[in-house]
Design a protein around this motif. Structure first.
Motif, PDB file in Angstrom:
ATOM      1  N   PRO A  82      25.977  19.167 -11.265  1.00 18.08           N
ATOM      2  CA  PRO A  82      24.590  19.303 -10.793  1.00 18.08           C
ATOM      3  C   PRO A  82      23.574  19.260 -11.931  1.00 18.08           C
ATOM      4  CG  PRO A  82      25.647  21.439 -10.856  1.00 18.08           C
ATOM      5  CD  PRO A  82      26.718  20.439 -11.188  1.00 18.08           C
ATOM      6  N   THR A  83      22.399  18.796 -11.604  1.00 18.04           N
ATOM      7  CA  THR A  83      21.269  18.826 -12.527  1.00 18.04           C
ATOM      8  C   THR A  83      20.591  20.186 -12.415  1.00 18.04           C
ATOM      9  OG1 THR A  83      19.729  17.963 -10.885  1.00 18.04           O
ATOM     10  CG2 THR A  83      20.951  16.353 -12.212  1.00 18.04           C
ATOM     11  N   PRO A  84      19.768  20.563 -13.393  1.00 18.16           N
ATOM     12  CA  PRO A  84      19.032  21.827 -13.274  1.00 18.16           C
ATOM     13  C   PRO A  84      18.180  21.892 -12.015  1.00 18.16           C
ATOM     14  CG  PRO A  84      18.942  21.018 -15.533  1.00 18.16           C
ATOM     15  CD  PRO A  84      19.580  19.934 -14.715  1.00 18.16           C
ATOM     16  N   GLU A  85      17.623  20.758 -11.594  1.00 18.48           N
ATOM     17  CA  GLU A  85      16.805  20.737 -10.373  1.00 18.48           C
ATOM     18  C   GLU A  85      17.660  21.020  -9.138  1.00 18.48           C
ATOM     19  OE1 GLU A  85      14.925  18.749 -13.648  1.00 18.48           O
ATOM     20  OE2 GLU A  85      16.854  18.350 -12.675  1.00 18.48           O
ATOM     21  N   GLU A  86      18.883  20.490  -9.118  1.00 15.52           N
ATOM     22  CA  GLU A  86      19.764  20.746  -7.975  1.00 15.52           C
ATOM     23  C   GLU A  86      20.223  22.200  -7.966  1.00 15.52           C
ATOM     24  OE1 GLU A  86      21.661  16.244  -7.498  1.00 15.52           O
ATOM     25  OE2 GLU A  86      22.640  17.724  -8.797  1.00 15.52           O
ATOM     26  N   ASP A  87      20.511  22.746  -9.138  1.00 19.42           N
ATOM     27  CA  ASP A  87      20.837  24.177  -9.220  1.00 19.42           C
ATOM     28  C   ASP A  87      19.694  25.018  -8.662  1.00 19.42           C
ATOM     29  OD1 ASP A  87      23.329  23.831 -10.281  1.00 19.42           O
ATOM     30  OD2 ASP A  87      22.732  24.141 -12.361  1.00 19.42           O
ATOM     31  N   LYS A  88      18.483  24.679  -9.060  1.00 15.59           N
ATOM     32  CA  LYS A  88      17.317  25.441  -8.619  1.00 15.59           C
ATOM     33  C   LYS A  88      17.130  25.340  -7.115  1.00 15.59           C
ATOM     34  CE  LYS A  88      13.569  27.857  -9.318  1.00 15.59           C
ATOM     35  NZ  LYS A  88      13.653  29.260  -9.766  1.00 15.59           N
ATOM     36  N   ALA A  89      17.354  24.168  -6.544  1.00 16.93           N
ATOM     37  CA  ALA A  89      17.189  23.989  -5.106  1.00 16.93           C
ATOM     38  C   ALA A  89      18.161  24.863  -4.330  1.00 16.93           C
ATOM     39  CB  ALA A  89      17.379  22.519  -4.743  1.00 16.93           C
ATOM     40  N   VAL A  90      19.414  24.944  -4.776  1.00 18.80           N
ATOM     41  CA  VAL A  90      20.405  25.773  -4.101  1.00 18.80           C
ATOM     42  C   VAL A  90      20.079  27.252  -4.294  1.00 18.80           C
ATOM     43  CG1 VAL A  90      22.850  26.392  -4.038  1.00 18.80           C
ATOM     44  CG2 VAL A  90      22.173  24.001  -4.281  1.00 18.80           C
ATOM     45  N   GLU A  91      19.630  27.619  -5.476  1.00 20.30           N
ATOM     46  CA  GLU A  91      19.252  29.015  -5.723  1.00 20.30           C
ATOM     47  C   GLU A  91      18.134  29.455  -4.782  1.00 20.30           C
ATOM     48  OE1 GLU A  91      20.293  29.524 -10.502  1.00 20.30           O
ATOM     49  OE2 GLU A  91      18.242  29.072  -9.851  1.00 20.30           O
ATOM     50  N   VAL A  92      17.146  28.597  -4.599  1.00 21.11           N
ATOM     51  CA  VAL A  92      16.025  28.939  -3.707  1.00 21.11           C
ATOM     52  C   VAL A  92      16.501  29.010  -2.267  1.00 21.11           C
ATOM     53  CG1 VAL A  92      13.819  28.114  -2.801  1.00 21.11           C
ATOM     54  CG2 VAL A  92      14.289  27.985  -5.257  1.00 21.11           C
ATOM     55  N   ALA A  93      17.360  28.066  -1.853  1.00 18.96           N
ATOM     56  CA  ALA A  93      17.803  28.014  -0.463  1.00 18.96           C
ATOM     57  C   ALA A  93      18.667  29.207  -0.088  1.00 18.96           C
ATOM     58  CB  ALA A  93      18.562  26.715  -0.215  1.00 18.96           C
ATOM     59  N   LEU A  94      19.495  29.699  -1.023  1.00 17.52           N
ATOM     60  CA  LEU A  94      20.425  30.782  -0.724  1.00 17.52           C
ATOM     61  C   LEU A  94      20.038  32.109  -1.352  1.00 17.52           C
ATOM     62  CD1 LEU A  94      23.827  28.886  -1.141  1.00 17.52           C
ATOM     63  CD2 LEU A  94      22.710  29.559   0.977  1.00 17.52           C
ATOM     64  N   SER A  95      18.969  32.113  -2.137  1.00 17.44           N
ATOM     65  CA  SER A  95      18.510  33.347  -2.807  1.00 17.44           C
ATOM     66  C   SER A  95      19.616  33.941  -3.679  1.00 17.44           C
ATOM     67  CB  SER A  95      18.038  34.376  -1.776  1.00 17.44           C
ATOM     68  OG  SER A  95      16.953  33.877  -1.030  1.00 17.44           O
ATOM     69  N   LEU A  96      20.250  33.100  -4.453  1.00 14.07           N
ATOM     70  CA  LEU A  96      21.266  33.553  -5.394  1.00 14.07           C
ATOM     71  C   LEU A  96      21.165  32.712  -6.661  1.00 14.07           C
ATOM     72  CD1 LEU A  96      23.612  31.158  -5.220  1.00 14.07           C
ATOM     73  CD2 LEU A  96      24.277  32.406  -3.200  1.00 14.07           C
TER      74      LEU A  96
END
Length: 320
Positions: A36-50
């Motif tokens: 994953p790219t940093p942007e993809e990591d960030k998107a998942v973090e925001v979506a799952l709050s983790l």
């Protein structure tokens, strides 16, 4: 890449849009982050709050970085063996995040168990109904693949053993020791992976999403037993590798000793004839044997007898 598996679907949805525009499907049961790219990591973090661990954090070896709970989710990182069909399999870390919703996996390579589970889901879309269920089936595929790689390595070691102890064959010990060295490396990597999985199973067994579900708890207990039995098998293979390595080195020493013995015997047998020849090669006036008619053949006979006598003595003593 973000790959999303949804409940009841026979395929995954790959996110091709901008990660910032991505929204988590309500029926998602597995989010697979592949390199994953940093942007993809960030998107998942925001979506799952983790939080999603970075690649550097995944590579850390201390237990507190590999097994922990945060924000109601259980984080476990295990070294997964891959490239098992090759001559030298590798191990790399994969992080699994068991949440109240979907399972999240973070990886930077493509191990075969992930493709195996994807094929199973395609054949049976109802195989997994939750993130915890997906985690168990994925671990089952990983254990099965580790078993296959262990069987391949054990077969290679058995083949080397048959060659080491073959009779009537010229054994190339240098190649065999190289093969045993590679088998030992593979054996060590398999043990590294299985030992890490055993720790993961012990830690995840305390997660309420598995601990309080009888089927999941029994499934995890079965996986733990499989990992323990494979570790024992791998240790027996390691013992076989060590024995064969010691045997190969011992046979090398025997061959070298045989070569040295041949030269030693040849040197010993040639010393008396050499001495006799040296004596009768001296040009002294007062050496009556030089004027005998039978002097020359007697000198030759003395050389032959003096060369054969040590051989007979060595054979009597059992040195040959």
């Amino acid at each position: 890449m973000i790959r999303v598996y949804r409940s009841g679907c026979s395929h995954c949805d790959a996110v091709v849009a901008e990660p910032s525009d991505w929204a988590l499907p309500q029926d998602a049961i597995w989010i697979d982050l592949v390199d994953p790219t940093p942007e993809e990591d960030k998107a998942v973090e925001v979506a799952l709050s983790l939080s999603i661990p970075t690649r550097a954090e995944m590579a850390e070896l201390e237990a507190s970085s590999r097994l922990y709970r945060e924000g109601g989710a259980t984080y476990v990182t295990a070294d997964i063996i891959h490239n098992g069909d090759g001559d030298m399999p590798s191990v790399d870390p994969v992080t699994f995040v068991v949440t109240q919703g979907p399972l999240v996996t973070i990886r930077y390579f493509d191990p075969k168990p992930f493709a195996i589970l994807a094929d199973r889901i395609e054949r049976d879309p109802e195989l997994c109904s939750s993130g915890a269920d997906m985690f168990l089936h994925l671990m089952e595929a990983i254990i099965d693949r580790a078993s296959d790689i262990l069987s391949i390595n054990a077969a290679r070691v058995e083949g080397i053993s048959n060659h080491v102890f073959a009779e009537g064959k010229t054994v190339g010990f240098q190649r065999l020791i190289g093969k045993l060295g590679r088998a030992h490396i593979v054996n060590t990597r398999i043990e590294q992976s299985l030992a890490g999985l055993a720790r993961v199973f012990a830690y995840v067994s305390l997660d309420e999403r598995i601990e309080h579900v009888p089927d999941a708890r029994d499934h995890l207990r079965s996986l733990s037993g499989d990992a323990a039995s494979l570790l024992q098998h791998n240790q027996s293979v390691a013992a076989g590798i060590n024995f064969q390595l010691s045997a190969a080195l011992g046979l090398i020493n025997i061959d070298q000793s045989s070569i040295v013995k041949v030269f030693s015997v040849a040197t010993t047998c040639l010393m008396p004839p050499t001495l006799i020849g040296a004596i009768y090669g001296m040009n002294f006036d007062h050496m009556p044997e030089l004027r005998w008619i039978d002097g020359y053949p007697l000198a030759i006979l003395a050389m032959v007898i003096s060369g054969i006598a040590p051989l007979l003595w060595f054979r009597r003593k059992g040195w040959l």
